[in-house]
Design a protein around this motif. Structure first.
Motif, PDB file in Angstrom:
ATOM      1  N   GLY A  12      43.114 114.914 100.728  1.00 26.98           N
ATOM      2  CA  GLY A  12      41.748 115.314 100.431  1.00 26.98           C
ATOM      3  C   GLY A  12      41.499 115.571  98.955  1.00 26.98           C
ATOM      4  O   GLY A  12      40.498 116.178  98.596  1.00 26.98           O
ATOM      5  N   GLY A  13      42.403 115.083  98.090  1.00 21.84           N
ATOM      6  CA  GLY A  13      42.269 115.314  96.662  1.00 21.84           C
ATOM      7  C   GLY A  13      41.543 114.212  95.913  1.00 21.84           C
ATOM      8  O   GLY A  13      41.456 114.242  94.691  1.00 21.84           O
ATOM      9  N   GLY A  14      41.050 113.206  96.637  1.00 24.69           N
ATOM     10  CA  GLY A  14      40.282 112.140  96.007  1.00 24.69           C
ATOM     11  C   GLY A  14      41.065 110.867  95.730  1.00 24.69           C
ATOM     12  O   GLY A  14      40.610 110.009  94.968  1.00 24.69           O
ATOM     13  N   LYS A  15      42.225 110.708  96.358  1.00 26.15           N
ATOM     14  CA  LYS A  15      43.038 109.504  96.137  1.00 26.15           C
ATOM     15  C   LYS A  15      42.301 108.231  96.546  1.00 26.15           C
ATOM     16  O   LYS A  15      42.265 107.268  95.788  1.00 26.15           O
ATOM     17  CB  LYS A  15      44.358 109.599  96.927  1.00 26.15           C
ATOM     18  CG  LYS A  15      45.336 110.606  96.412  1.00 26.15           C
ATOM     19  CD  LYS A  15      46.628 110.614  97.200  1.00 26.15           C
ATOM     20  CE  LYS A  15      46.459 110.961  98.653  1.00 26.15           C
ATOM     21  NZ  LYS A  15      45.870 112.255  98.949  1.00 26.15           N
ATOM     22  N   SER A  16      41.766 108.228  97.733  1.00 25.21           N
ATOM     23  CA  SER A  16      41.115 107.015  98.242  1.00 25.21           C
ATOM     24  C   SER A  16      39.913 106.621  97.390  1.00 25.21           C
ATOM     25  O   SER A  16      39.700 105.435  97.120  1.00 25.21           O
ATOM     26  CB  SER A  16      40.690 107.204  99.700  1.00 25.21           C
ATOM     27  OG  SER A  16      41.840 107.402 100.499  1.00 25.21           O
ATOM     28  N   THR A  17      39.159 107.583  96.936  1.00 23.35           N
ATOM     29  CA  THR A  17      38.010 107.307  96.070  1.00 23.35           C
ATOM     30  C   THR A  17      38.484 106.712  94.749  1.00 23.35           C
ATOM     31  O   THR A  17      37.917 105.727  94.253  1.00 23.35           O
ATOM     32  CB  THR A  17      37.201 108.596  95.825  1.00 23.35           C
ATOM     33  OG1 THR A  17      36.796 109.128  97.087  1.00 23.35           O
ATOM     34  CG2 THR A  17      35.989 108.341  94.958  1.00 23.35           C
ATOM     35  N   LEU A  18      39.545 107.285  94.182  1.00 29.29           N
ATOM     36  CA  LEU A  18      40.114 106.772  92.941  1.00 29.29           C
ATOM     37  C   LEU A  18      40.627 105.347  93.132  1.00 29.29           C
ATOM     38  O   LEU A  18      40.378 104.462  92.307  1.00 29.29           O
ATOM     39  CB  LEU A  18      41.240 107.683  92.462  1.00 29.29           C
ATOM     40  CG  LEU A  18      42.093 107.168  91.311  1.00 29.29           C
ATOM     41  CD1 LEU A  18      41.254 106.890  90.076  1.00 29.29           C
ATOM     42  CD2 LEU A  18      43.200 108.175  91.000  1.00 29.29           C
ATOM     43  N   LEU A  19      41.328 105.108  94.216  1.00 29.26           N
ATOM     44  CA  LEU A  19      41.868 103.772  94.468  1.00 29.26           C
ATOM     45  C   LEU A  19      40.752 102.755  94.698  1.00 29.26           C
ATOM     46  O   LEU A  19      40.874 101.595  94.288  1.00 29.26           O
ATOM     47  CB  LEU A  19      42.854 103.813  95.619  1.00 29.26           C
ATOM     48  CG  LEU A  19      44.180 104.465  95.187  1.00 29.26           C
ATOM     49  CD1 LEU A  19      44.869 105.122  96.352  1.00 29.26           C
ATOM     50  CD2 LEU A  19      45.073 103.448  94.523  1.00 29.26           C
ATOM     51  N   SER A  20      39.670 103.161  95.303  1.00 29.35           N
ATOM     52  CA  SER A  20      38.514 102.266  95.454  1.00 29.35           C
ATOM     53  C   SER A  20      37.959 101.871  94.088  1.00 29.35           C
ATOM     54  O   SER A  20      37.587 100.718  93.860  1.00 29.35           O
ATOM     55  CB  SER A  20      37.415 102.923  96.286  1.00 29.35           C
ATOM     56  OG  SER A  20      37.825 103.056  97.615  1.00 29.35           O
ATOM     57  N   GLU A  21      37.930 102.821  93.176  1.00 31.00           N
ATOM     58  CA  GLU A  21      37.453 102.537  91.816  1.00 31.00           C
ATOM     59  C   GLU A  21      38.410 101.586  91.104  1.00 31.00           C
ATOM     60  O   GLU A  21      37.969 100.644  90.421  1.00 31.00           O
ATOM     61  CB  GLU A  21      37.296 103.835  91.012  1.00 31.00           C
ATOM     62  CG  GLU A  21      36.947 103.648  89.554  1.00 31.00           C
ATOM     63  CD  GLU A  21      35.584 103.012  89.289  1.00 31.00           C
ATOM     64  OE1 GLU A  21      35.361 102.543  88.149  1.00 31.00           O
ATOM     65  OE2 GLU A  21      34.722 102.972  90.196  1.00 31.00           O
ATOM     66  N   LEU A  22      39.711 101.788  91.255  1.00 29.47           N
ATOM     67  CA  LEU A  22      40.684 100.882  90.635  1.00 29.47           C
ATOM     68  C   LEU A  22      40.554  99.476  91.226  1.00 29.47           C
ATOM     69  O   LEU A  22      40.616  98.482  90.504  1.00 29.47           O
ATOM     70  CB  LEU A  22      42.102 101.422  90.804  1.00 29.47           C
ATOM     71  CG  LEU A  22      42.409 102.685  89.997  1.00 29.47           C
ATOM     72  CD1 LEU A  22      43.724 103.311  90.452  1.00 29.47           C
ATOM     73  CD2 LEU A  22      42.435 102.396  88.504  1.00 29.47           C
ATOM     74  N   ASN A  23      40.331  99.396  92.534  1.00 27.33           N
ATOM     75  CA  ASN A  23      40.138  98.106  93.187  1.00 27.33           C
ATOM     76  C   ASN A  23      38.859  97.427  92.688  1.00 27.33           C
ATOM     77  O   ASN A  23      38.834  96.226  92.431  1.00 27.33           O
ATOM     78  CB  ASN A  23      40.115  98.296  94.705  1.00 27.33           C
ATOM     79  CG  ASN A  23      40.049  96.989  95.445  1.00 27.33           C
ATOM     80  OD1 ASN A  23      39.030  96.652  96.036  1.00 27.33           O
ATOM     81  ND2 ASN A  23      41.135  96.241  95.412  1.00 27.33           N
ATOM     82  N   ARG A  24      37.806  98.209  92.514  1.00 30.04           N
ATOM     83  CA  ARG A  24      36.544  97.683  91.996  1.00 30.04           C
ATOM     84  C   ARG A  24      36.744  97.077  90.606  1.00 30.04           C
ATOM     85  O   ARG A  24      36.095  96.101  90.238  1.00 30.04           O
ATOM     86  CB  ARG A  24      35.497  98.799  91.933  1.00 30.04           C
ATOM     87  CG  ARG A  24      34.090  98.321  91.577  1.00 30.04           C
ATOM     88  CD  ARG A  24      33.148  99.465  91.296  1.00 30.04           C
ATOM     89  NE  ARG A  24      33.466 100.209  90.084  1.00 30.04           N
ATOM     90  CZ  ARG A  24      33.270  99.768  88.840  1.00 30.04           C
ATOM     91  NH1 ARG A  24      32.772  98.574  88.618  1.00 30.04           N
ATOM     92  NH2 ARG A  24      33.574 100.532  87.799  1.00 30.04           N
ATOM     93  N   ARG A  25      37.693  97.611  89.851  1.00 36.13           N
ATOM     94  CA  ARG A  25      37.990  97.114  88.505  1.00 36.13           C
ATOM     95  C   ARG A  25      38.931  95.900  88.520  1.00 36.13           C
ATOM     96  O   ARG A  25      39.320  95.421  87.471  1.00 36.13           O
ATOM     97  CB  ARG A  25      38.619  98.229  87.670  1.00 36.13           C
ATOM     98  CG  ARG A  25      37.669  99.359  87.371  1.00 36.13           C
ATOM     99  CD  ARG A  25      38.389 100.499  86.696  1.00 36.13           C
ATOM    100  NE  ARG A  25      37.486 101.608  86.458  1.00 36.13           N
ATOM    101  CZ  ARG A  25      37.474 102.324  85.334  1.00 36.13           C
ATOM    102  NH1 ARG A  25      38.321 102.054  84.361  1.00 36.13           N
ATOM    103  NH2 ARG A  25      36.630 103.317  85.210  1.00 36.13           N
ATOM    104  N   GLY A  26      39.311  95.461  89.722  1.00 33.51           N
ATOM    105  CA  GLY A  26      40.112  94.250  89.816  1.00 33.51           C
ATOM    106  C   GLY A  26      41.591  94.448  90.070  1.00 33.51           C
ATOM    107  O   GLY A  26      42.346  93.480  90.148  1.00 33.51           O
ATOM    108  N   TYR A  27      42.025  95.687  90.204  1.00 39.82           N
ATOM    109  CA  TYR A  27      43.438  95.951  90.472  1.00 39.82           C
ATOM    110  C   TYR A  27      43.718  95.837  91.962  1.00 39.82           C
ATOM    111  O   TYR A  27      42.867  96.170  92.795  1.00 39.82           O
ATOM    112  CB  TYR A  27      43.832  97.352  89.987  1.00 39.82           C
ATOM    113  CG  TYR A  27      43.752  97.498  88.490  1.00 39.82           C
ATOM    114  CD1 TYR A  27      44.750  96.987  87.669  1.00 39.82           C
ATOM    115  CD2 TYR A  27      42.672  98.143  87.894  1.00 39.82           C
ATOM    116  CE1 TYR A  27      44.677  97.118  86.293  1.00 39.82           C
ATOM    117  CE2 TYR A  27      42.589  98.280  86.524  1.00 39.82           C
ATOM    118  CZ  TYR A  27      43.592  97.770  85.720  1.00 39.82           C
ATOM    119  OH  TYR A  27      43.506  97.900  84.370  1.00 39.82           O
ATOM    120  N   GLN A  28      44.934  95.396  92.275  1.00 37.54           N
ATOM    121  CA  GLN A  28      45.337  95.337  93.676  1.00 37.54           C
ATOM    122  C   GLN A  28      45.680  96.750  94.155  1.00 37.54           C
ATOM    123  O   GLN A  28      46.384  97.497  93.476  1.00 37.54           O
ATOM    124  CB  GLN A  28      46.546  94.425  93.859  1.00 37.54           C
ATOM    125  CG  GLN A  28      46.906  94.235  95.312  1.00 37.54           C
ATOM    126  CD  GLN A  28      47.958  93.149  95.497  1.00 37.54           C
ATOM    127  OE1 GLN A  28      48.475  92.577  94.559  1.00 37.54           O
ATOM    128  NE2 GLN A  28      48.263  92.874  96.749  1.00 37.54           N
TER     129      GLN A  28
END
Length: 176
Positions: A12-28
């Motif tokens: 619940g610390g925001g990992k999934s939201t952060l990873l969605s942002e990294l994915n949006r930037r083109g990272y796997q």
């Protein structure tokens, strides 16, 4: 250089939201094994769920984390993992007192920099797949900090700010 980067830390610390942002930037991005297992078990009527059979759940999580690594082993780009093998092995050790972490971590390392989301009660929430409370999430976080430290990873605490700034922090940290 190992391109597999773990984003771990408190539930619940925001990992999934952060990873969605990294994915949006083109990272796997590799989705959290635990969440995928919960979905599979619910769909199939299985019982390898953390609130029913936590040991079976932890074992399945290790298997899935190993499979995830194998699937992206040929990449030469950054791959961000929403949790990973160390998290799963730490959980299994906690539940069974069976030493599995050192061996698994030695044979399947991640990038030396690990990013952890600290406990953040203001955004923490339970849902149908996250049934544990904030105190249990914080205890898990403490175990993860200890495990990653003992394994020699350099821990970066992700700041408690907006997701764009958090993603920038991760990328900048990896570039140094």
């Amino acid at each position: 250089m190992n391109r597999f980067v773990v984003i771990s830390g408190c539930s619940g610390g925001g990992k999934s939201t952060l990873l969605s942002e990294l994915n949006r930037r083109g990272y796997q991005v590799i989705e959290e094994p635990g969440r995928r297992i919960v979905q599979e078990e619910r769909k199939s009527g299985g019982n390898a769920l953390p609130w029913i059979n936590p040991k079976a759940f932890a074992r399945r999580t290790i298997e899935m984390a190993l499979s995830d690594r194998k699937e992206v082993s040929a990449t030469d780009s950054w791959v961000f993992f929403d949790r990973g093998l160390v998290d799963a092995a730490t959980a299994l050790e906690h539940l069974t007192a069976t030493p599995v972490l050192d061996e698994l971590a030695q044979h399947h390392p991640y990038h030396s920099q690990v990013f952890l989301t600290p406990p953040w009660q203001e955004i923490y929430s339970q849902d149908t797949d996250r049934k544990h409370d904030f105190s249990e999430a914080t205890a898990e976080y403490s175990r993860l900090v200890e495990a990653y430290s003992l394994l020699g990873y350099k821990i970066f605490l992700i700041p408690k700010n907006n997701v764009v700034e958090r993603a920038e922090f991760v990328i900048r940290s990896l570039e140094t």
